[in-house]
Scaffold this active site. Structure first.
Site, short mmCIF file in Angstrom:
data_model
loop_
_atom_site.label_atom_id
_atom_site.label_comp_id
_atom_site.label_asym_id
_atom_site.label_seq_id
_atom_site.Cartn_x
_atom_site.Cartn_y
_atom_site.Cartn_z
N PRO A 11 2.43 -10.54 -8.60
CA PRO A 11 1.06 -10.32 -9.07
C PRO A 11 0.29 -9.27 -8.29
O PRO A 11 0.38 -9.20 -7.07
CB PRO A 11 0.40 -11.69 -8.94
N ASN A 12 -0.46 -8.49 -9.05
CA ASN A 12 -1.38 -7.47 -8.55
C ASN A 12 -0.70 -6.21 -8.05
O ASN A 12 -1.39 -5.23 -7.74
CB ASN A 12 -2.31 -8.03 -7.45
N ARG A 19 -6.55 0.58 -4.79
CA ARG A 19 -7.41 -0.05 -3.77
C ARG A 19 -6.60 -0.32 -2.52
O ARG A 19 -5.37 -0.35 -2.56
CB ARG A 19 -7.90 -1.41 -4.25
N TYR A 24 -1.83 -1.05 1.85
CA TYR A 24 -0.66 -0.90 0.97
C TYR A 24 -0.23 0.55 0.74
O TYR A 24 0.78 0.79 0.07
CB TYR A 24 -0.93 -1.58 -0.37
N ASN A 75 9.64 -8.30 -4.42
CA ASN A 75 8.39 -8.39 -3.68
C ASN A 75 7.57 -9.44 -4.43
O ASN A 75 6.94 -9.13 -5.45
CB ASN A 75 7.65 -7.06 -3.64
N ALA A 78 1.72 -12.36 -3.68
CA ALA A 78 1.06 -13.60 -3.22
C ALA A 78 1.91 -14.84 -3.48
O ALA A 78 1.77 -15.85 -2.77
CB ALA A 78 -0.30 -13.74 -3.89
N HIS A 81 3.87 -16.82 -0.71
CA HIS A 81 3.23 -17.80 0.17
C HIS A 81 2.92 -19.12 -0.53
O HIS A 81 2.42 -20.04 0.11
CB HIS A 81 1.93 -17.20 0.74
N GLU A 99 14.20 -9.65 0.12
CA GLU A 99 12.73 -9.79 -0.01
C GLU A 99 12.08 -8.60 0.69
O GLU A 99 12.47 -8.24 1.80
CB GLU A 99 12.29 -11.10 0.66
N HIS A 101 8.23 -6.58 1.54
CA HIS A 101 6.76 -6.51 1.53
C HIS A 101 6.35 -5.14 2.03
O HIS A 101 6.92 -4.64 3.02
CB HIS A 101 6.16 -7.58 2.43
N LEU A 102 5.36 -4.58 1.40
CA LEU A 102 4.85 -3.27 1.83
C LEU A 102 4.22 -3.37 3.22
O LEU A 102 4.45 -2.53 4.08
CB LEU A 102 3.79 -2.78 0.82
N SER A 103 3.42 -4.41 3.39
CA SER A 103 2.70 -4.59 4.66
C SER A 103 3.50 -5.51 5.58
O SER A 103 4.40 -6.23 5.14
CB SER A 103 1.32 -5.21 4.38
N ARG A 108 -0.89 -10.04 9.62
CA ARG A 108 -2.06 -10.28 8.78
C ARG A 108 -2.54 -11.73 8.89
O ARG A 108 -2.24 -12.41 9.86
CB ARG A 108 -1.72 -9.86 7.34
N ARG A 112 -0.39 -15.66 5.30
CA ARG A 112 0.67 -14.75 4.82
C ARG A 112 1.92 -14.81 5.70
O ARG A 112 2.91 -14.14 5.43
CB ARG A 112 0.16 -13.30 4.79
O1 CA2 Z 1 2.74 -6.49 1.57
C1 CA2 Z 1 3.14 -6.85 0.45
O2 CA2 Z 1 3.95 -6.21 -0.21
C2 CA2 Z 1 2.57 -8.12 -0.19
O3 CA2 Z 1 3.63 -8.78 -0.86
C3 CA2 Z 1 1.50 -7.67 -1.15
C4 CA2 Z 1 0.73 -8.82 -1.78
C5 CA2 Z 1 0.24 -9.81 -0.73
O4 CA2 Z 1 -0.34 -10.94 -1.36
C6 CA2 Z 1 1.35 -10.27 0.19
O5 CA2 Z 1 0.81 -11.13 1.18
C7 CA2 Z 1 2.03 -9.08 0.86
C8 CA2 Z 1 -0.49 -8.30 -2.57
C9 CA2 Z 1 -0.17 -7.28 -3.61
C10 CA2 Z 1 -1.46 -6.78 -4.22
O6 CA2 Z 1 -1.55 -5.40 -4.03
C11 CA2 Z 1 -2.71 -4.76 -4.35
C12 CA2 Z 1 -2.71 -3.39 -4.20
C13 CA2 Z 1 -3.83 -2.68 -4.49
C14 CA2 Z 1 -4.98 -3.31 -4.96
C15 CA2 Z 1 -4.98 -4.68 -5.09
C16 CA2 Z 1 -3.84 -5.40 -4.80
#
Ligand code: CA2
Length: 145
Positions: A11-12, A19, A24, A75, A78, A81, A99, A101-103, A108, A112
């Site tokens: 998701p997202n 953003r 990210y 990936n 959310a 978690h 698996e 994750h970008l971050s 964090r 997370r």
């Molecule tokens: O770091 C990652 O790849 C995450 O999987 C990204 C998820 C976050 O919930 C995980 O804890 C770590 C969030 C992805 C949402 O990305 C957005 C990017 C731009 C604007 C809004 C959301």
């Protein structure tokens, strides 16, 4: 025959590049797809790249991968978690899972720091931005060879 990798995004992640570039990066999900497809060509992998905002759709795609993929790169965003359902589906299909994750989720918020997916993954890469997808595909190609 080329090994088939199902690349799933939770998701997202469709919002990437719009953003939170400080967390990210500035790349879009289209850029991530292009990187995966280029890397797949280099490594002789066939890439099926998808994103969903719905947990059940991700679970269905994971189940279907049993007969249509050789490994999964995910990936879970959310759902990492929160989702026992995605954990169970990945465990049930029994394919190698990477698996990504970008971050760096461990730098964090505490919520997370735990991922339900990590326990059923061969390996986890986090904190390297979109390069993590390329690194994960390299690791899966090695695992499948
Ligand atoms: O770091 C990652 O790849 C995450 O999987 C990204 C998820 C976050 O919930 C995980 O804890 C770590 C969030 C992805 C949402 O990305 C957005 C990017 C731009 C604007 C809004 C959301």
């Amino acid at each position: 025959m080329a090994k088939r990798i199902l690349v799933l995004n939770g998701p997202n992640l469709n919002m990437l590049g719009t953003r939170e570039p400080g967390i990210y990066g500035a790349h879009t999900l289209g850029d991530v797809q292009a990187l995966c497809e280029t890397t797949g060509q280099e490594l002789g992998l066939s890439i099926d790249f998808r994103q969903s905002n719905h947990e059940g759709e991700l679970v269905t795609w994971i189940q279907e991968a049993q007969s249509s993929a050789d490994a999964i790169l995910i990936n879970p965003a959310a759902y990492s978690h929160t989702s026992v359902a995605i954990h169970d589906a990945l465990k049930a299909v029994g394919l190698p899972v990477a698996e990504v994750h970008l971050s760096n989720i461990h730098q964090r918020e505490p919520f997370r720091h735990h991922s339900y997916v990590s326990a059923v993954a061969v390996g986890v890469i986090c904190g390297f931005g979109i390069a993590g997808y390329r690194l994960s595909l390299m690791a899966l190609a090695e695992k499948l060879s």
